[in-house]
Write a protein that holds these residues in place. Structure first.
Motif, PDB file in Angstrom:
ATOM      1  N   PRO A   1       0.881  -1.179   0.011  1.00  0.00           N
ATOM      2  CA  PRO A   1       0.092  -0.012   0.084  1.00  0.00           C
ATOM      3  C   PRO A   1       0.844   1.366  -0.003  1.00  0.00           C
ATOM      4  O   PRO A   1       0.600   2.272  -0.679  1.00  0.00           O
ATOM      5  CB  PRO A   1      -0.905  -0.189   1.236  1.00  0.00           C
ATOM      6  CG  PRO A   1      -0.966  -1.408   1.667  1.00  0.00           C
ATOM      7  CD  PRO A   1       0.350  -2.236   1.048  1.00  0.00           C
ATOM      8  N   ARG A   2       1.846   1.422   0.826  1.00  0.00           N
ATOM      9  CA  ARG A   2       2.788   2.602   0.874  1.00  0.00           C
ATOM     10  C   ARG A   2       3.400   2.712  -0.561  1.00  0.00           C
ATOM     11  O   ARG A   2       3.471   3.997  -0.752  1.00  0.00           O
ATOM     12  CB  ARG A   2       3.779   2.513   2.006  1.00  0.00           C
ATOM     13  CG  ARG A   2       4.224   3.801   2.432  1.00  0.00           C
ATOM     14  CD  ARG A   2       5.220   3.550   3.574  1.00  0.00           C
ATOM     15  NE  ARG A   2       6.110   4.516   3.818  1.00  0.00           N
ATOM     16  CZ  ARG A   2       7.061   4.678   4.636  1.00  0.00           C
ATOM     17  NH1 ARG A   2       7.386   3.410   5.347  1.00  0.00           N
ATOM     18  NH2 ARG A   2       7.764   5.574   4.877  1.00  0.00           N
ATOM     19  N   ILE A   3       3.753   1.935  -1.133  1.00  0.00           N
ATOM     20  CA  ILE A   3       4.566   1.981  -2.550  1.00  0.00           C
ATOM     21  C   ILE A   3       3.566   2.228  -3.584  1.00  0.00           C
ATOM     22  O   ILE A   3       3.707   3.251  -4.479  1.00  0.00           O
ATOM     23  CB  ILE A   3       5.256   0.670  -2.897  1.00  0.00           C
ATOM     24  CG1 ILE A   3       6.310   0.341  -1.843  1.00  0.00           C
ATOM     25  CG2 ILE A   3       5.885   0.724  -4.149  1.00  0.00           C
ATOM     26  CD1 ILE A   3       7.293   1.122  -1.733  1.00  0.00           C
ATOM     27  N   ALA A   4       2.240   1.567  -3.413  1.00  0.00           N
ATOM     28  CA  ALA A   4       1.162   1.953  -4.411  1.00  0.00           C
ATOM     29  C   ALA A   4       0.865   3.295  -4.166  1.00  0.00           C
ATOM     30  O   ALA A   4       0.415   4.033  -5.165  1.00  0.00           O
ATOM     31  CB  ALA A   4      -0.145   1.176  -4.260  1.00  0.00           C
ATOM     32  N   ALA A   5       0.794   3.825  -3.040  1.00  0.00           N
ATOM     33  CA  ALA A   5       0.176   5.376  -2.765  1.00  0.00           C
ATOM     34  C   ALA A   5       1.480   6.397  -3.412  1.00  0.00           C
ATOM     35  O   ALA A   5       1.118   7.251  -4.164  1.00  0.00           O
ATOM     36  CB  ALA A   5       0.074   5.643  -1.300  1.00  0.00           C
ATOM     37  N   PHE A   6       2.828   5.896  -3.342  1.00  0.00           N
ATOM     38  CA  PHE A   6       3.778   6.669  -3.972  1.00  0.00           C
ATOM     39  C   PHE A   6       3.561   6.716  -5.545  1.00  0.00           C
ATOM     40  O   PHE A   6       3.525   7.660  -6.079  1.00  0.00           O
ATOM     41  CB  PHE A   6       5.063   5.985  -3.444  1.00  0.00           C
ATOM     42  CG  PHE A   6       6.138   6.438  -4.521  1.00  0.00           C
ATOM     43  CD1 PHE A   6       6.934   7.620  -4.521  1.00  0.00           C
ATOM     44  CD2 PHE A   6       6.467   5.697  -5.439  1.00  0.00           C
ATOM     45  CE1 PHE A   6       7.757   7.993  -5.154  1.00  0.00           C
ATOM     46  CE2 PHE A   6       7.437   5.867  -6.440  1.00  0.00           C
ATOM     47  CZ  PHE A   6       8.332   7.260  -6.198  1.00  0.00           C
ATOM     48  N   MET A   7       3.241   5.579  -5.887  1.00  0.00           N
ATOM     49  CA  MET A   7       3.267   5.253  -7.347  1.00  0.00           C
ATOM     50  C   MET A   7       2.086   6.251  -8.230  1.00  0.00           C
ATOM     51  O   MET A   7       1.997   6.713  -8.966  1.00  0.00           O
ATOM     52  CB  MET A   7       3.123   3.687  -7.720  1.00  0.00           C
ATOM     53  CG  MET A   7       4.414   2.819  -7.572  1.00  0.00           C
ATOM     54  SD  MET A   7       4.268   1.561  -7.896  1.00  0.00           S
ATOM     55  CE  MET A   7       5.983   0.601  -8.251  1.00  0.00           C
TER      56      MET A   7
END
Ligand code: ADP
Ligand code: MG
Length: 703
Positions: A243-249
C-alpha cells in the motif's frame, strides 16, 4: 494547481505544461505559426515572435500560480540546474507589474562559473549562456516557469548534455531523409529519433536512509551483512505492490501526467524494495528532459511519503542494481517507424537498410556505446549477471538473423513458418515481424520495431547514449548512401541486396543471440575482436581515439575541445566519486562499526568473566572464540582503513586523471572490497541495537 483534475486524467494531463493546446489558445495566429515552424523545422525565431511568445507564456504561467521563471539546463554534473528570477518589475510608484520579455525567454546568463567545464571555460571568463530550446515544452513546477534550455560557453562550445543531443538528432534526420529519397520515398522531410526510457529505482524509509552516511554521501551502501533473504525467491518481481508503495506510485503518476510525461507502466522489480516506471516513447530530446524531470519528481514524491528514492546503480551489494533501458527508434514526420519491418517488399528494403545501418553503427562504435553508459556507479552492474556484460553486442533474434544470413549467402529464406516468402519477384526476402523472442541478457536487443539499449545506469541522463547512437547511425547511413548513390531505381533492390551482403559479412561479429551472462561468451567475444571494457578507466582512452574524435567533429556534434573537456570531466567525476566513497567508508568503519565491535567484544568478555567467577568450571570457549574473532576483525579493519586513508591522500595529489582513475579502481575499490568483506562478517555477529546504522534487513524489508 491541478489537483482538482484528479478524477479527470485527460484534463490533468499536461495541465502544468505550456503545450500546443495552450499555445494555440494564447498566441496570435501568425506567432503560433512561426513558432510551430521553428519547432518543426528548426528555423530561426525572430525577436518580435519571441516577445509575443514570452508574453503569452508569462500570462499563462502567472494565471497558474507562477511567480518566477528559470532557464532549466543540464550541465555536466549529471543533474539539472536552475536559477529562479521573479517576474516582478517595479513600476516606479512603489508597485510592481509582472513582466517577461522575448530576450529573457530566448537567452539567459547564469553566473555559472562553478559547473564542470573540463577546462573549456576559464573561471575569469565565466559567462556561459543558456538558450531556449523551443522543441521541449516549458512547464510550471513549484510556482516557477521552467524553460528548457541549452547551456553553452560564450564562443559557442557546448557545456551541457542537450546541445550535442540536438545536434545529433539533426544530423541523423538529414542523413535518414537523404537515404529515404534515394530509396524512392519522397514524402518524408524529417526523421526524429524516439526514446522510451524505462526507469528502475529503489524506495526505502527516509528515516533509515538518514541514519546511514554512505547512503547520504554516496547514494549507495558501502558495506552491510546480507539479510537472511535476498531476491532468490523471485517473489518481488511483478509481485503485488504494498500500500505505501502503491500510494507513492499513484502520486507519482499524477505528478508526471501533470508535466505531460506519459507514464505508462509500473511494477515491482527483481530486488526487494526495487521498482520500475516506463513511459510511452517520445522524441529524443523531450524524452531526455522528461527523464530528468521524472527522476527529480520521484525523489520529491518519495519524500512526501516518508520514503527515499535511490537512483544509484548499485545501492546494495548482493542484490540487483538499477538500470535504465533506452528503447530507441527512428520515426518519420509522416508517422512511419523506420525500424518496423512493414508489409510490402519496398518497406522491407527500407527496413533492411535502416536495420543494417544500426548494426553497422553499433559495431563500428561499440566502444563509444559502452563509454556512453560508463560511470563509477554503473561499473558495479555491468558484468555482474544482473545487467548485460561490458561487451556491446546485438541481439536480433533467430528470424532476422536468418534473413540476413540468407542475403549474405544468396540463399532464399523460407524455413520459418512466420515468413512470407516472395520467391523470384523480389530479390529481398519478405518477412513479417516477430517480437516474441526476447533475450534479457543482451545489451542491445531488437525488440520487434525498436532497439533496446540496456547498458544504461539508472541515475544518468539518457542523453549520452543517444548522442552516440544518433551520430553513429547517421554516419552509417551516409556511407551506405555513397555506396548506393547513382543507382537507377530499377536496380535499387539488387544494389541494396549487394550492399547488405557486404555489410553483414563485415559486421556480423557484433550479432550474438545467445546468453550474454556466460563465461563462454566473454571468451567468444574476445575471439571475435569485440571490445570488453569493464571499467570507466578502461573506457576513457578509447573516448579520445582518432576514429571517435573524427566522427564527432565531422558532424559538429562535439568540437575537439568539447571532447577533451568531456574526457576530463568523466575521469574527474569517477575519481571524485570513489574518493568520497573511500572517505565515507573510513569514517563509518572508524566511528560506527569499530566502536560497536569493541563494545560487543567487551560485553562478551565481561559476561564470560562473570560466568567463570560464578561457576569456575564452566566452559567459556564460545565467548573466547567470539571475542577473538571480533578482535581480529577490529585489528584488520583498523589497519586496512589506515591504508585506505593513505591511498586516498596519495590519489588526492595526483594530477594525471587517467592514472588517478586507475589508482581509484585498483587500490581504493579493491581496498574497500576487502574492508567490506571483513565488516560484513563482523556486523553479522553484532546485535542490531549496538549498531548506530540500520542493517540491510531493515533497509530492504521495512517498507
Ligand atoms: P516491453 O519492453 O515491456 O515489452 P514495450 O515494448 O511496449 O514494452 O515498450 C517498452 C518501451 O519501449 C516503452 O517505453 C515504449 O514506449 C518504448 N517504445 C515502443 N516503441 C518505441 C519506438 N518506436 N521508439 C522508442 N521507444 C519505443
Ligand atoms: Mg524493456
Amino acid at each position: 494547481m491541478s489537483t482538482t483534475y484528479e478524477n479527470d486524467i485527460p484534463k490533468l494531463y499536461g495541465s502544468c505544461v505550456f503545450n500546443d493546446r495552450e499555445m494555440r489558445a494564447k498566441l496570435p495566429k501568425d506567432v503560433y505559426k512561426a513558432l510551430k515552424k521553428t519547432i518543426e523545422n528548426g528555423t530561426h525565431l525572430e525577436l518580435d515572435v519571441a516577445n509575443s511568445v514570452a508574453v503569452a507564456m508569462k500570462e499563462w504561467a502567472v494565471e497558474n500560480g507562477a511567480t518566477h521563471y528559470t532557464h532549466w539546463f543540464q550541465p555536466m554534473t549529471g543533474v539539472t540546474a536552475e536559477k529562479h528570477d521573479s517576474f516582478i518589475q517595479p513600476d516606479g510608484d512603489g508597485e510592481v507589474i509582472m513582466e517577461f520579455s522575448g530576450k529573457e525567454l530566448v537567452k539567459g546568463e547564469p553566473d555559472a562559473s562553478s559547473f564542470p567545464s573540463g577546462g573549456l571555460r576559464a573561471t575569469f571568463e565565466a559567462r556561459g549562456y543558456t538558450a531556449w530550446d523551443p522543441t521541449s515544452p516549458a512547464f510550471i513546477k513549484d510556482h516557477t516557469l521552467y524553460i528548457p534550455t541549452a547551456f553553452c560557453s560564450y564562443d559557442g562550445q557546448a557545456l551541457d548534455k542537450k546541445t550535442p543531443l540536438l545536434r545529433s538528432m539533426e544530423v541523423l534526420s538529414e542523413k535518414a531523409v537523404k537515404m529515404l529519397r534515394l530509396l524512392g520515398n519522397n514524402d518524408v522531410t524529417g526523421v526524429s529519433t524516439t526514446i522510451g526510457p524505462e526507469q528502475e529505482y529503489f524506495l526505502i524509509d527516509s528515516e533509515l536512509y538518514n541514519m546511514r552516511k554512505d547512503l547520504v554521501f554516496c547514494g549507495r551502501t558501502l558495506f552491510g551483512a546480507p539479510a537472511p533473504k535476498g531476491q532468490e525467491m523471485e517473489d518481488h518481481y511483478f509481485g503485488s505492490i504494498k500500500p505505501r508503495i502503491a500510494a507513492f506510485m499513484h502520486d507519482l503518476d499524477l505528478e508526471l501526467w501533470k508535466f505531460g510525461i506519459p507514464a505508462k507502466t509500473k511494477h515491482n522489480e527483481v530486488a526487494p524494495a526495487q521498482h520500475e516506471m516506463a513511459p510511452i516513447f517520445e522524441t529524443a530530446n523531450v524524452a531526455v528532459d522528461h527523464n530528468q524531470l521524472t527522476m527529480d519528481t520521484m525523489k520529491k514524491i518519495a519524500a512526501r511519503h516518508g520514503l527515499m528514492c535511490l537512483l544509484h546503480e548499485k545501492p546494495f551489494e548482493g542484490i540487483n542494481g538499477s538500470g535504465k533501458h533506452n528503447n530507441w527508434s527512428m520515426s518519420t514526420n509522416t508517422g512511419e517507424n523506420l525500424l518496423n519491418p512493414g508489409k510490402t517488399p519496398a518497406q522491407n528494403i527500407q527496413f533492411l537498410v535502416f536495420l543494417m545501418a544500426v548494426i553497422k553503427a553499433v559495431d563500428d562504435y561499440a566502444d563509444m556505446m559502452r563509454i556512453s553508459a560508463a560511470s563509477a556507479g554503473n561499473d558495479h552492474r555491468l558484468g555482474g549477471n544482473e545487467a548485460p556484460p561490458a561487451i556491446v553486442s546485438i541481439f536480433l533474434g533467430d528470424e532476422l538473423t536468418a534473413v540476413l544470413e540468407s542475403i549474405e549467402n544468396d540463399t532464399y529464406f523460407g524455413k520459418h513458418d512466420k515468413v512470407e516468402l516472395d520467391i523470384g519477384a523480389h530479390v529481398l526476402p519478405h518477412f513479417t515481424k516477430d517480437n516474441t523472442d526476447r533475450n534479457r541478457t543482451s545489451p542491445f536487443a531488437f525488440t520487434g520495431n525498436k532497439f533496446e539499449f540496456r547498458m544504461l545506469g539508472s541515475s544518468s541522463s539518457v542523453s549520452n547514449p543517444n548522442i552516440v547512437l544518433n551520430t553513429a547511425v547517421a554516419e552509417a547511413l551516409d556511407q551506405f548512401y555513397s555506396e548506393l548513390e547513382g543507382t537507377p531505381a530499377e536496380d535499387m533492390e539488387h544494389a541494396v541486396h549487394e550492399l547488405i551482403k557486404r555489410a553483414i559479412k563485415k559486421h556480423k561479429k557484433v550479432i550474438f543471440n545467445g546468453n550474454g551472462y556466460t563465461e563462454e561468451w566473454i571468451k567468444e567475444a574476445e575471439k571475435r575482436g569485440l571490445y570488453n571494457l569493464p571499467s570507466l578507466p578502461d573506457c576513457m582512452p578509447k573516448f579520445i581515439e582518432d576514429k571517435n574524435v573524427e566522427i564527432f567533429t565531422k558532424y559538429n556534434i562535439f568540437t575537439k575541445e568539447e571532447i577533451f573537456s568531456r574526457y576530463e570531466i568523466f575521469l574527474e567525476n569517477y575519481v571524485k566519486t570513489i574518493l568520497i566513497e573511500s572517505r565515507t567508508m573510513a569514517d563509518m568503519i572508524t566511528r560506527d562499526l569499530l566502536p560497536a565491535i569493541s563494545e560487543f567484544s567487551g560485553d562478551t568478555a565481561l559476561n564470560a568473566a562473570n560466568k567463570k567467577a560464578f561457576l569456575p568450571n564452566i566452559k567459556t570457549t564460545a565467548e573466547e572464540a567470539l571475542v577473538k574473532k571480533l578482535n581480529d576483525s577490529y585489528i584488520y579493519l583498523t589497519e586496512n582503513v589506515a591504508n585506505l586513508k593513505d591511498s586516498v591522500k596519495e590519489i588526492e595529489c595526483m594530477e594525471d586523471m587517467q592514472a588517478a582513475a586507475e589508482a581509484c579502481r585498483d587500490t581504493l575499490l579493491t581496498g574497500m572490497d576487502a574492508i567490506a568483506a571483513c565488516a560484513n562478517e563482523a556486523e553479522a555477529l553484532i546485535p542490531d541495537e549496538l549498531l548506530p546504522y540500520p542493517t540491510y534487513e531493515k533497509l530492504l524489508f521495512s517498507v
